[in-house]
Scaffold this active site. Sequence first.
Site, short mmCIF file in Angstrom:
data_model
loop_
_atom_site.label_atom_id
_atom_site.label_comp_id
_atom_site.label_asym_id
_atom_site.label_seq_id
_atom_site.Cartn_x
_atom_site.Cartn_y
_atom_site.Cartn_z
N CYS A 99 22.85 -111.97 0.44
CA CYS A 99 23.83 -113.05 0.37
C CYS A 99 23.04 -114.34 0.21
CB CYS A 99 24.69 -113.10 1.63
SG CYS A 99 25.80 -114.51 1.72
N GLU A 152 28.04 -112.95 -5.13
CA GLU A 152 27.02 -111.94 -5.39
C GLU A 152 26.92 -111.75 -6.90
OE1 GLU A 152 24.08 -110.72 -4.82
OE2 GLU A 152 24.82 -110.27 -2.80
#
Length: 243
Positions: free
Chosen positions: A2, A103
């Site tokens: 992340c 992402e």
Amino acid sequence: MCGRYASTLPPEMMQELFKTLNSIELMPRFNIAPTQPVAAIWEESNRREAHFARWGLVPRWVKDPREFPLLINARVETMAEKPAFRDALKHGRCIIPASGYYEWRTNPDKSKQPFYITHEDGHPMALAGLYATWSGPEGEEVDTVATITVPANGQLSVIHDRMPAILEGDAIEQWLDVRGTDARTAYQLALPLADGALKFHPVSTRVNSARMDDPALIEPVSDVRPEPVIKKKAGGGAQMDLF
């Protein structure tokens, strides 16, 4: 991993949702990047408070942060053994409020398509994190954090093989209770969410630049997959190349 996220929670909503004793001034952010100040929540002396912290954990024992690697994520599989994270797992657990995170999926042509990922019901996220306070030679103190990543669930694995550990309900209470929840128990709280708990959509590649920070970044765009370009060989033969 992340590496970018958004947080648009008004301060009063964050205080109510996560039961903090204080409120900090927050502006809506749509592209929070490593090394930037982020909002994090932890408990100390039985007080749960919101703080600003640098995204990139620096353990207390580091002499010069400029010579230390940037640690924005802690892998759940190794955080209990890594010197940079094991003390924080015992004494420095936190949550990082988020509205959603980004992402990147690698396409067949090696280009990368960003996706914005949120709770299915739009509810704010509580990203599991670790914090440490670094003290400098002049007495300065800097709070620093890292988010925890876990293997992606089946739903998210089409984008990436990792995802942040997202806590819900009583898991938030246990995670923050560093006195009542030992490291072994806390470790077991950092799990992938079940399939169907999250939703995602493709977004503009403008998010690739940390200078970009506006509401349009989280809006869906057409998910255009790269199409093979077919070219004939010189001479007009039937054989073709695929690029």
